[in-house]
Write a protein that holds these residues in place. Structure first.
Motif, PDB file in Angstrom:
ATOM      1  N   TYR A 196      -3.582   9.244   9.660  1.00 43.00           N
ATOM      2  CA  TYR A 196      -3.116   7.867   9.496  1.00 43.00           C
ATOM      3  C   TYR A 196      -3.723   7.239   8.238  1.00 43.00           C
ATOM      4  N   LYS A 197      -5.015   7.436   8.045  1.00 45.58           N
ATOM      5  CA  LYS A 197      -5.680   6.866   6.863  1.00 45.58           C
ATOM      6  C   LYS A 197      -5.114   7.464   5.581  1.00 45.58           C
ATOM      7  N   ALA A 198      -4.864   8.785   5.601  1.00 44.16           N
ATOM      8  CA  ALA A 198      -4.297   9.427   4.418  1.00 44.16           C
ATOM      9  C   ALA A 198      -2.920   8.857   4.096  1.00 44.16           C
ATOM     10  N   LEU A 199      -2.092   8.672   5.121  1.00 44.07           N
ATOM     11  CA  LEU A 199      -0.755   8.114   4.896  1.00 44.07           C
ATOM     12  C   LEU A 199      -0.850   6.661   4.426  1.00 44.07           C
ATOM     13  N   ALA A 200      -1.774   5.890   5.008  1.00 42.12           N
ATOM     14  CA  ALA A 200      -1.945   4.498   4.602  1.00 42.12           C
ATOM     15  C   ALA A 200      -2.420   4.387   3.158  1.00 42.12           C
ATOM     16  N   ASP A 201      -3.180   5.369   2.704  1.00 38.49           N
ATOM     17  CA  ASP A 201      -3.679   5.387   1.323  1.00 38.49           C
ATOM     18  C   ASP A 201      -2.697   6.062   0.379  1.00 38.49           C
ATOM     19  N   ALA A 202      -1.492   6.365   0.897  1.00 42.22           N
ATOM     20  CA  ALA A 202      -0.459   7.026   0.101  1.00 42.22           C
ATOM     21  C   ALA A 202      -0.907   8.390  -0.394  1.00 42.22           C
TER      22      ALA A 202
END
Length: 451
Positions: A159-165
């Motif tokens: 989730y964090k990786a996706l949120a950070d693009a």
């Protein structure tokens, strides 16, 4: 990436035991693992769904299906299409936490079916713009508490990786089920298996008659009673200081405290207590998702004239020895000793879950709450520490066929009293420790049905 389908896999020993237990009481909802992750910030539901789907696609144990005839069951890894997740908005409720808890209680009351499924339940609750609850439930046939924590941590990372693009690819994060089955087969055919078997037979052949705080025993109930007592920050630091000074794990301290308390109240100086362990050993320890957890039967002798420090050290040594033989399952021990399924062996359990790595969803911290990790046969005493704020509390779960809620609350308060006194003055004798629970300054007690 993991295989889409892996055919004709043997069941792990833990799966076999769990399946048998479920078959003895098919209507019981107790054979499941459920957790709630409290996210202290807003959640992008679209990113969350994507992260969850990717992790489940990569986690074979969450996609297992029972195959083969009833007399010779096998399993296979299927596609990730046997589950769904729900978005539930409880933000308009007068008590959004209570509304989410009721939904979870109702879901956990449904008996899981390892033969048919669905095997997992996922739900995200919006309690407020900056407060979300992620609920996951899975049958213990597929996974244990360690697996759920592993999955939660990985979902948070993706989730964090996706949120950070950034790239949210999961890859080969989890050990394939086939490898776990191969490692278990190698162990059960090795000299280590026989060595472990001899160890447990030596430890328990002349075991004492079982005792407990209720004075009687019953089969594990379909539900549980819970009560939690929160320690002050100072008391939590004192617990940490003692275990660090003695170079011992907190589970050994909890076993010693539980043995002291149970032994004094039952006037017994020879006890067999259960120690839950994740049973992750070897090279797959950090990524092994599956039903691998075990319970170790630890024998302690809390004599009244013994020094408390001596009992703590005895517990620490007993735990160290037991961990060397932790892969040998409690079900096998029972069969070796010919213990009938209705006779308790290590019904009273104690342990600790401290120092988990903090979870994060994007920039926001999260707290993981354990809701259910299988049936409770008698009493289970667990010292827990929340990863988000490092608050420590002692939780007691009990079998409602044996205890009333008020009794559970009393035992929880008194156990904290014993823990605080043991940590403050470990040099006294076992018989000198106050069990009354009165005057436990600074301890905040609260009922804890879920979290």
């Amino acid at each position: 990436m993991p295989e889409t389908t892996t055919l004709d896999l043997p069941m792990l020993a833990g799966q076999v035991d769990t399946r048998l237990a479920q078959q003895r009481d098919p209507a019981s909802p107790a054979h499941q693992v459920a957790h709630c992750v409290e996210i202290h910030g807003p959640v992008d539901a679209t990113l969350f769904a994507s992260a969850l789907q990717r992790v489940i696609n990569a986690c074979e144990t969450l996609r297992l299906r029972v195959t083969g005839p009833a007399g010779d069951p096998r399993q296979e890894v299927g596609p990730a299409d046997g589950w769904s997740w729900r978005m539930v908005d409880v933000s308009d409720a007068s008590d959004s936490r209570a509304a989410a808890q009721k939904w979870m209680r109702d879901d956990m009351a449904t008996p899981p079916d390892p033969e048919r499924g669905p095997h997992i339940t996922q739900a995200l609750f919006r309690a407020a713009p900056d407060r979300y609850f992620w609920y996951q439930r899975v049958h213990r046939f597929l996974a244990d508490g360690y697996t759920c924590r592993l999955v939660a941590a990985r979902v948070g990372e993706v989730y964090k990786a996706l949120a950070d693009a950034r790239d949210g690819t999961v890859g080969d994060t989890f050990t394939p089920i086939r490898r776990l089955a191969e490692e278990e087969a190698q162990y059960r055919a090795s000299p280590s298996y026989e060595e472990d078997r001899r160890f447990w037979i030596r430890q328990l052949t002349d075991r004492p008659c079982p005792v407990n705080l209720a004075g009687r025993f019953a089969a594990a109930s379909r539900t549980r009673l819970r009560h939690a007592v929160e320690l002050t920050p100072r008391q939590g630091r004192a617990v940490r200081s003692l275990t660090d000074r003695l170079q011992m794990g907190p589970s050994a301290l909890m076993l010693a405290v539980t043995a002291l308390y149970t032994g004094r109240l039952t006037r017994t100086d020879d006890l067999v207590l259960g120690l839950p362990v994740s049973c992750r050993t070897g090279g797959t320890a950090d990524t092994a998702a599956g039903m691998l957890s075990n319970v170790l039967a630890v024998r302690l002798t809390p004599r009244p004239d013994q020094g408390v420090i001596g009992l703590i050290c005895q517990a620490s040594q007993a735990v160290e020895e037991a961990l060397l033989h932790q892969r040998y399952r409690l079900g096998d021990v029972r069969r070796d000793l010919r213990v009938h399924e209705r006779v308790p062996l290590a019904a009273t359990q104690a342990g600790a879950v401290l120092g988990d790595d903090p979870l994060r969803f994007g920039p926001y911290p999260a707290t993981m709450h354990s809701l259910c990790e299988g049936p409770v046969e008698d009493v289970s005493c667990t010292l827990r520490e929340r990863s988000a704020d490092r608050r420590m509390y002692l939780e007691v779960e009990a079998n409602p066929a044996l205890y009333e809620q008020a009794e559970v609350a009393t035992h929880a308060a008194r156990l904290v009293r014993v823990l605080v006194e043991v940590v403050r003055a470990p040099g006294r004798l076992v018989e000198e420790v106050d069990l009354s629970g009165e005057g436990t300054s600074g301890v905040r007690t609260r009922a804890s049905r879920l979290f």
